[in-house]
Design an enzyme around this catalytic site. Structure first.
Site, PDB file in Angstrom:
ATOM      1  N   ASN A 108       5.002 -10.737  -6.458  1.00 54.41           N
ATOM      2  CA  ASN A 108       6.009  -9.686  -6.541  1.00 54.41           C
ATOM      3  C   ASN A 108       6.071  -9.089  -7.936  1.00 54.41           C
ATOM      4  O   ASN A 108       7.135  -8.706  -8.410  1.00 54.41           O
ATOM      5  CB  ASN A 108       7.391 -10.258  -6.200  1.00 54.41           C
ATOM      6  CG  ASN A 108       7.461 -10.740  -4.774  1.00 54.41           C
ATOM      7  OD1 ASN A 108       7.467  -9.948  -3.862  1.00 54.41           O
ATOM      8  ND2 ASN A 108       7.485 -12.041  -4.588  1.00 54.41           N
ATOM      9  N   SER A 109       4.921  -9.013  -8.581  1.00 60.27           N
ATOM     10  CA  SER A 109       4.933  -8.688 -10.012  1.00 60.27           C
ATOM     11  C   SER A 109       5.344  -7.251 -10.288  1.00 60.27           C
ATOM     12  O   SER A 109       5.576  -6.895 -11.430  1.00 60.27           O
ATOM     13  CB  SER A 109       3.566  -8.961 -10.623  1.00 60.27           C
ATOM     14  OG  SER A 109       2.615  -8.129  -9.992  1.00 60.27           O
ATOM     15  N   LYS A 110       5.430  -6.397  -9.255  1.00 59.59           N
ATOM     16  CA  LYS A 110       5.845  -5.012  -9.492  1.00 59.59           C
ATOM     17  C   LYS A 110       7.167  -4.694  -8.809  1.00 59.59           C
ATOM     18  O   LYS A 110       7.454  -3.552  -8.485  1.00 59.59           O
ATOM     19  CB  LYS A 110       4.751  -4.055  -9.013  1.00 59.59           C
ATOM     20  CG  LYS A 110       3.482  -4.260  -9.804  1.00 59.59           C
ATOM     21  CD  LYS A 110       2.423  -3.234  -9.520  1.00 59.59           C
ATOM     22  CE  LYS A 110       1.197  -3.574 -10.359  1.00 59.59           C
ATOM     23  NZ  LYS A 110       0.083  -2.674 -10.128  1.00 59.59           N
ATOM     24  N   ASN A 111       7.954  -5.709  -8.593  1.00 63.39           N
ATOM     25  CA  ASN A 111       9.209  -5.562  -7.877  1.00 63.39           C
ATOM     26  C   ASN A 111      10.366  -5.404  -8.862  1.00 63.39           C
ATOM     27  O   ASN A 111      10.674  -6.316  -9.615  1.00 63.39           O
ATOM     28  CB  ASN A 111       9.388  -6.810  -6.999  1.00 63.39           C
ATOM     29  CG  ASN A 111      10.701  -6.828  -6.273  1.00 63.39           C
ATOM     30  OD1 ASN A 111      11.755  -6.546  -6.836  1.00 63.39           O
ATOM     31  ND2 ASN A 111      10.669  -7.171  -5.011  1.00 63.39           N
TER      32      ASN A 111
END
Lengths: 242, 313
Positions: A108-111
């Site tokens: 979820n690194s771009k959440n």
């Protein structure tokens, strides 16, 4: 592995713990504008979440339920919001919360919600969390060195909790791995800023007029996507030379 | 060169609501308001907005308004500035802004402005120049921009300007095309574009075009159709769009279509979604692709909708 929060993943309707709760279905109205298809597990989890949210139940099982909902849809900002309320009410261990966030960070690194929640946790932990946090961000950047959210969060940690002394070495290391890492160039270390300022040539012509013109001529043909730009740049040079 | 498969995209957008098994649908539940804006604005640009039942849309939107005056992403979720703008934009599409209690919406937004002029997304305090744009765009559509401290809002945005002429999400944040659109758009809507170094920023923006003709969002990253909007609208607002190769960009966008099933994806041969469909169509509109309605680069709404807000009655 956080066993307190691991609920085993069975359907909620079959768990004794949830027997007293009546799940609330989504009310889309009779003819939804953008009706969304629901998978069964997602539907059930959100129905139970709505019930708990409406009842404002800030309990350990509510905390487990928000984790389940986050796994199914980490973009759901209301679930994150409620999780914060529950964490506060339970006076939960925020170090463990950071560990939880780290476990789900890679997928979820771009959440936006995850990063904002993380900032909320770190704010409460304060300076003690700094070293661990900077290290955790490094791990994420080691997988995706340009992750905008990770860099933005890193800047915030450094500004809020300090640690700039070691940052230049870290950026240098990243640039050795990939000289084109724009994010590493952007980190506002003073040494970097001075180099970038020295390289700005939009108003100055350090090469001498003939050479600059020749370069613009060549680039007009070689960098044809931006031919219009190089023609403009060449014209600007000849005006300045007058 | 491929052509824009208008009919396929029209059918695709309508089918997004009927596809019960898509993963895309499941994860979009909480941001359905954004989805409505992307789908409906794309339909309007394609000239197909009249295929939608206006009353049902309005009724659902109003159900998403919360006590505070803000709108949530869907019924039962919390309000956020993101969904408030989308709600107002969709109402503007249908010329139904009069269903709103404008003071109520304005109060929600002004309440999100911070001391330093920045804006938070919601009560939880996340700050980002995206929210500055949203606040300014929303209040501008509602003709009450004077309710916020515009001077401080502008000075906060300028504090996010970088040495390369671009803008980031917060002071010191790396220049990024999405953030640049938000900052330039906000400056445009507040009459503050003279603070932008247009040549410097224009250069950074035109450098986003890569060999395939597509645009990326930052140096050394892959092209993505959504940057056809973020980069292009920014270039238009600062009057430097002639610095990119428009024909190659048109070709890139058209190559991102799924001409069998409709919809547009981030880059050729990837899966489509309604977000990229909207930005692809909007980008083509900015490039004057024939048959599409014109779109305003600052408001991200069709020009006739913007004109209706400011020039009638």
């Amino acid at each position: 592995m956080d066993s307190r929060e691991d609920d085993g993943g069975e359907p909620l309707s079959r768990m004794a713990e949830w027997r007293d709760v009546t799940p609330l279905p989504q009310d889309d109205g009779p003819n939804p504008v953008v009706p969304i298809a629901y998978k069964e597990e997602f539907r059930e989890t959100m129905d139970y979440f709505r019930a708990i949210y409406k009842a404002d139940e800030r309990s350990p099982r509510a905390l487990r339920l928000t984790r389940r909902a986050i796994h199914l849809n980490p973009g759901n900002y209301t679930v994150w919001h409620f999780r914060r309320l529950v964490l506060e009410a339970l006076n939960a261990d925020l170090d463990e919360e950071l560990d939880f966030l780290q476990r789900i960070a890679n997928s979820n690194s771009k959440n936006y919600q995850l990063w904002h929640h993380r900032r909320w946790v770190v704010e409460r932990l304060g300076a003690n969390a700094r070293a661990k946090e900077l290290n955790l961000i490094k791990k994420i950047l080691s997988i995706d060195a340009k992750n905008y959210h990770a860099w933005s969060h890193r800047q915030w940690v450094l500004q809020a909790l300090g640690g700039w002394e070691d940052e230049l070495d870290y950026c240098q290391q990243l640039l050795e791995e990939d000289i084109f890492n724009n994010s590493a160039w952007n980190q506002p270390c003073h040494e970097f800023r001075d180099s970038v300022v020295a390289l700005r040539t939009s108003d100055t012509d350090p090469l001498g007029p003939d050479l600059s013109m020749a370069i613009c001529d060549i680039l007009e043909h070689v960098d044809s996507l931006r031919a219009s730009y190089w023609i403009w740049r060449k014209n600007k040079l000849s005006v300045a030379a007058v | 060169m491929a052509e824009l498969a208008v009919d396929k995209h029209f059918k695709y957008i309508l089918s997004v609501e009927k596809n019960k098994d898509s993963f895309e649908s499941v994860v979009m539940d909480h941001l359905r308001m954004n989805g409505a804006y992307w789908g409906l604005t794309a339909l309007d640009l394609l000239g197909k907005l009249d295929s939608v039942n206006v009353d049902e849309v309005i009724s659902w939107i109003l159900k998403c308004q919360r006590e505070s005056g803000g709108f949530s992403g869907n019924i039962g979720y919390d309000p956020h500035i993101l969904y408030t703008l989308s709600a107002v934009q969709v109402l503007a599409l249908f010329n139904k802004l009069d269903v709103l209690d404008i003071d109520k919406v304005a109060t929600y937004i002004t309440g999100l402005q911070n001391e330093d002029g920045s804006f938070s997304g919601d009560m939880w305090g996340e700050v980002d120049t995206r929210f500055s744009y949203i606040a300014i765009c929303c209040l501008s559509i509602l003709c009450c921009l004077d309710k916020i401290n515009v001077e401080k809002a502008v000075s906060y945005i300028l504090s996010c300007k970088n040495l390369d002429g671009g803008f980031g999400c917060t002071p010191g944040g790396e220049s990024h095309a999405g953030q640049i659109f938000c900052c330039v758009g906000a400056l445009a809507l507040t009459g503050s574009l003279h603070y932008v170094d247009k040549d410097l920023l224009g250069w950074w923006l035109c450098e986003r075009q890569v060999k395939s003709g597509g645009l990326n969002g930052r140096p050394e990253k892959l092209p993505d159709v959504c940057y056809s909007w973020w980069v292009l609208s920014s270039l238009i607002m600062i009057d430097r769009v002639h610095w990119i190769d428009k024909e190659k960009l048109v070709k890139f966008i058209l190559d991102c279509q799924d001409v069998e099933n409709g919809g547009i994806s981030d880059r050729p041969d990837d899966a489509v979604d309604v977000y990229h469909t909207y930005f692809g169509v909007a980008g083509l509109s900015l490039l004057n692709y024939p048959g599409l309605k014109a779109i305003d680069p600052a408001y991200a709404l069709p020009v006739d909708v913007v004109n209706r807000i400011f020039f009638s009655g």
